[in-house]
Write a protein that holds these residues in place. Structure first.
Motif, short mmCIF file in Angstrom:
data_model
loop_
_atom_site.label_atom_id
_atom_site.label_comp_id
_atom_site.label_asym_id
_atom_site.label_seq_id
_atom_site.Cartn_x
_atom_site.Cartn_y
_atom_site.Cartn_z
N LYS A 362 -5.85 -53.63 -3.98
CA LYS A 362 -6.97 -54.94 -3.74
C LYS A 362 -5.05 -56.03 -3.18
CE LYS A 362 -8.65 -54.42 -7.78
NZ LYS A 362 -9.37 -55.48 -9.46
N ALA A 363 -5.62 -56.89 -2.09
CA ALA A 363 -4.83 -57.85 -1.64
C ALA A 363 -6.00 -59.43 -1.29
CB ALA A 363 -4.31 -57.65 -0.92
N ARG A 364 -5.87 -60.10 -1.38
CA ARG A 364 -6.31 -61.39 -0.45
C ARG A 364 -5.84 -61.32 0.14
NH1 ARG A 364 -9.93 -63.39 -4.16
NH2 ARG A 364 -10.28 -65.48 -2.83
N ALA A 365 -6.69 -62.24 2.00
CA ALA A 365 -6.10 -62.89 3.43
C ALA A 365 -5.17 -63.14 3.13
CB ALA A 365 -7.20 -62.85 3.59
N PHE A 366 -4.60 -63.72 4.04
CA PHE A 366 -3.54 -64.61 4.30
C PHE A 366 -3.98 -65.47 5.10
CE2 PHE A 366 -0.18 -66.64 6.22
CZ PHE A 366 0.89 -68.02 5.92
N THR A 367 -4.10 -66.92 5.40
CA THR A 367 -4.51 -68.08 5.90
C THR A 367 -3.72 -69.18 6.16
OG1 THR A 367 -6.14 -67.97 8.17
CG2 THR A 367 -6.94 -68.70 6.13
N CYS A 368 -4.12 -69.47 7.51
CA CYS A 368 -2.83 -71.14 7.67
C CYS A 368 -3.53 -72.37 8.75
CB CYS A 368 -1.54 -71.18 7.39
SG CYS A 368 -0.08 -70.80 8.78
N ASN A 369 -3.29 -73.29 8.99
CA ASN A 369 -4.25 -74.16 9.50
C ASN A 369 -3.01 -73.99 11.22
OD1 ASN A 369 -5.21 -75.42 11.35
ND2 ASN A 369 -5.24 -77.58 9.66
N PRO A 370 -3.14 -73.46 12.01
CA PRO A 370 -2.06 -73.75 13.19
C PRO A 370 -1.94 -75.68 13.48
CG PRO A 370 -4.40 -73.70 13.85
CD PRO A 370 -4.22 -73.18 12.84
N GLU A 371 -2.30 -75.70 13.55
CA GLU A 371 -2.17 -77.12 14.00
C GLU A 371 -1.41 -78.37 12.41
OE1 GLU A 371 -6.28 -79.43 14.07
OE2 GLU A 371 -7.19 -78.30 15.03
N ASP A 372 -0.71 -77.38 10.99
CA ASP A 372 0.22 -78.19 10.72
C ASP A 372 1.43 -78.58 11.30
OD1 ASP A 372 2.40 -77.79 8.38
OD2 ASP A 372 0.79 -77.54 6.90
N PRO A 373 1.79 -79.92 10.98
CA PRO A 373 2.79 -80.49 11.80
C PRO A 373 4.03 -79.04 11.40
CG PRO A 373 2.02 -81.84 10.20
CD PRO A 373 1.13 -80.55 9.68
N MET A 374 4.50 -78.47 10.54
CA MET A 374 5.45 -77.03 10.52
C MET A 374 5.32 -76.75 11.53
SD MET A 374 7.08 -78.71 7.76
CE MET A 374 7.35 -79.85 6.14
N LEU A 375 3.65 -75.62 11.08
CA LEU A 375 3.80 -74.74 12.41
C LEU A 375 3.94 -75.09 13.63
CD1 LEU A 375 1.72 -73.90 9.42
CD2 LEU A 375 1.47 -72.29 11.44
N VAL A 402 2.49 -63.01 0.81
CA VAL A 402 2.45 -63.72 1.66
C VAL A 402 1.13 -65.35 1.42
CG1 VAL A 402 2.29 -64.98 3.69
CG2 VAL A 402 3.84 -62.60 3.75
N GLU A 403 0.50 -64.45 0.79
CA GLU A 403 -0.55 -64.88 0.47
C GLU A 403 -0.29 -65.73 -1.27
OE1 GLU A 403 -3.83 -65.86 -1.85
OE2 GLU A 403 -2.85 -63.96 -2.44
N THR A 404 0.56 -64.98 -1.68
CA THR A 404 0.77 -65.07 -3.24
C THR A 404 1.49 -66.15 -3.12
OG1 THR A 404 0.63 -62.92 -3.96
CG2 THR A 404 1.63 -64.50 -5.09
N LEU A 405 2.87 -66.20 -2.53
CA LEU A 405 3.59 -67.11 -2.25
C LEU A 405 2.58 -68.67 -1.81
CD1 LEU A 405 6.05 -65.38 0.02
CD2 LEU A 405 6.98 -66.26 -2.48
N SER A 406 2.01 -68.49 -0.71
CA SER A 406 1.56 -69.54 0.06
C SER A 406 0.78 -70.57 -1.27
CB SER A 406 0.81 -69.34 1.23
OG SER A 406 0.37 -70.35 1.45
N ARG A 407 -0.45 -69.11 -1.76
CA ARG A 407 -0.95 -69.87 -3.28
C ARG A 407 -0.10 -70.65 -4.68
NH1 ARG A 407 -2.17 -66.89 -6.72
NH2 ARG A 407 -2.41 -65.09 -5.80
N VAL A 408 0.85 -69.74 -4.47
CA VAL A 408 0.58 -70.38 -6.00
C VAL A 408 1.82 -71.83 -6.42
CG1 VAL A 408 2.68 -69.90 -8.09
CG2 VAL A 408 1.45 -67.49 -7.33
#
Length: 451
Positions: A362-375, A402-408
């Motif tokens: 079991k693992a959750r998906a990772f997603t992020c907003n491409p409009e984020d200035p960092m990206l 990756v999802e864990t890092l971003s969420r935590v």
């Protein structure tokens, strides 16, 4: 500052140092290499110290250690956490390697060794990029932290607890990861989505013994018939999953996301030719890259039961089995998905049969907003070096950490990879194109300075 000249002058020394790291057989999956994994961790730690990092430490876990280092002398500026891993995959089958996997060699502008692209080479680039800025400018324009683990190749079992325990130490404005690839030579990409995963084993049982198909056929339940009927009920003719609630948490693709997929200019006709197919198949209304990168799936990975040997055996099997995996996107919950599939299977089960479902991964998906200035700044950094702005892509695979890092850590993850899809990561003759080693160093420096 002329960073191109700096890296050119130091290239031979950098490749020699990287070769020393690649010689360490830090295979996390094999217990006999536990000492080698620790040796690689200590090598990374010493390299961080030589680069100018402070508070460098090799932190033990219940498995292999995590290496940490920091340089926090830019008050008011962003903090970047560099994540990577120093462990590598096993090397079997050894006879298919053209040169020994832990004896680095350079051929035709490519560095061959296990870990060259996944992920020692890419981690090493970040260390050397930071070292270059400090040597040339005596200070960093941002704050930097490193979190380099030794268990990524065995699904990072101990990193989540390390993250939870050390949230304050690891706090950052952006997580920078180089463990992915360009789309093709000269075509950089930034992955903004990784699919999650859930897996299960399904078993159907009927009679308490296998039965003669002449004596009992047509009069009692057949476990294989019951299973095949169940599996056929999971999709409709448009390729959509029919499980009630399966698409809960799935977002429709935005105009920007669909535009980025179109920019990839993926050749579906070439794919069909390469795979020997007359047609592709999948959910109606989506292209191949959308189906495989941004839409959820339910796939059969194995179906078995009854007589498997040569010839004929007229038997009604008492049990049949299937292995199922789902790739998940957006806010789909892995356990809720498993529960929904189990309810669907029970609802459609033939009379006289019983069902057992065993959940596995079991693992959750990772997603992020491409409009984020960092990206956006990362895409700009690629353009400054490669002459082509990076596209934002979604990868059909799963990298749960990756999802864990971003969420935590509540920070966006910038997946700034420099490998290529054909570099044989996880396979014999793994290699790293040194053109991207050279350009990658410059891209990382440009990105960090742009923040």
């Amino acid at each position: 500052m002329d960073y191109q000249a700096y890296f050119s002058t130091n290239r031979e020394q950098h490749l020699k140092e990287l070769g020393d790291l690649l010689r360490i057989p830090s295979i996390s999956a094999l217990s006999e290499h536990k000492g080698d994994v620790l040796k690689a961790a200590e090598w990374i730690a010493e390299s961080l110290r030589q680069a100018g990092m402070e508070a460098v430490a090799v932190h033990p876990t219940a498995g292999h250690p995590v290496v940490y280092g920091e340089h926090l002398h830019a008050p008011g500026e962003p903090t970047v956490l560099v994540y990577g891993h120093y462990d590598v995959q096993p090397v079997d089958p050894l006879n298919l390697w053209e040169t020994p996997p832990f004896e680095p060699s350079i051929r035709n502008g490519k560095l061959y060794a296990r870990g060259a692209t996944d992920d020692k080479g890419q981690v090493f680039m970040h260390i050397k990029a930071i070292e270059a800025i400090l040597k040339q400018e005596k200070e960093l324009p941002i704050n930097i932290k490193f979190c380099i683990e030794g268990e990524e190749e065995v699904t990072s079992p101990n990193l989540p607890s390390f993250l939870e325990t050390n949230q304050e130490k690891l706090a950052a404005d952006v997580i920078l990861i180089s463990d992915t690839a360009l789309m093709a030579p000269g075509k950089p990409a930034i992955c903004i989505g990784l699919r999650g995963l859930c897996a299960m084993e399904v078993s159907v049982f009927t009679a308490n013994t296998d039965l003669h198909s002449g004596t009992f056929g047509g009069g009692v339940p057949n476990a294989l018939h019951a299973l095949v009927s169940l599996l056929a009920s999971l999709h409709d003719e448009q390729g959509r999953v029919t499980v009630e609630g399966f698409y809960e948490g799935v977002h429709e693709l935005s105009a920007l996301e669909r535009e980025e997929f179109v920019k990839q200019q993926f050749d579906e006709e070439k794919l069909k030719r390469d795979l020997g197919l007359t047609e592709l198949y999948g959910e109606t209304g989506y292209s191949f890259v959308e189906r495989t990168g941004a839409r959820p799936t339910l796939e059969l990975n194995g179906v078995y039961g009854g007589f498997q040997g040569e010839g004929t055996k007229t038997v009604l099997p008492k049990e049949a089995h299937a292995k199922i995996t789902c790739r998940l996107v957006d806010d789909q919950d892995p356990q809720a998905t498993i529960d929904r599939i189990e309810r669907h299977l029970n609802k459609h089960l033939q009379p006289g049969a019983t069902l057992k479902v065993r959940a596995t991964e079991k693992a959750r998906a990772f997603t992020c907003n491409p409009e984020d200035p960092m990206l956006q700044k990362a895409a700009d950094a690629y353009e400054s070096v490669y002459g082509t702005r990076a596209l934002f892509t979604k990868d059909g695979g799963s990298i749960p950490i990756v999802e864990t890092l971003s969420r935590v850590l509540s920070a966006p993850a910038v997946m700034m990879g420099f490998g290529l899809p054909d570099e044989n990561l996880h396979a014999p003759n793994e290699h790293f194109n040194l053109e991207n080693f050279d350009k990658g160093l410059l891209t990382i420096v440009h990105y960090l300075k742009s923040l």
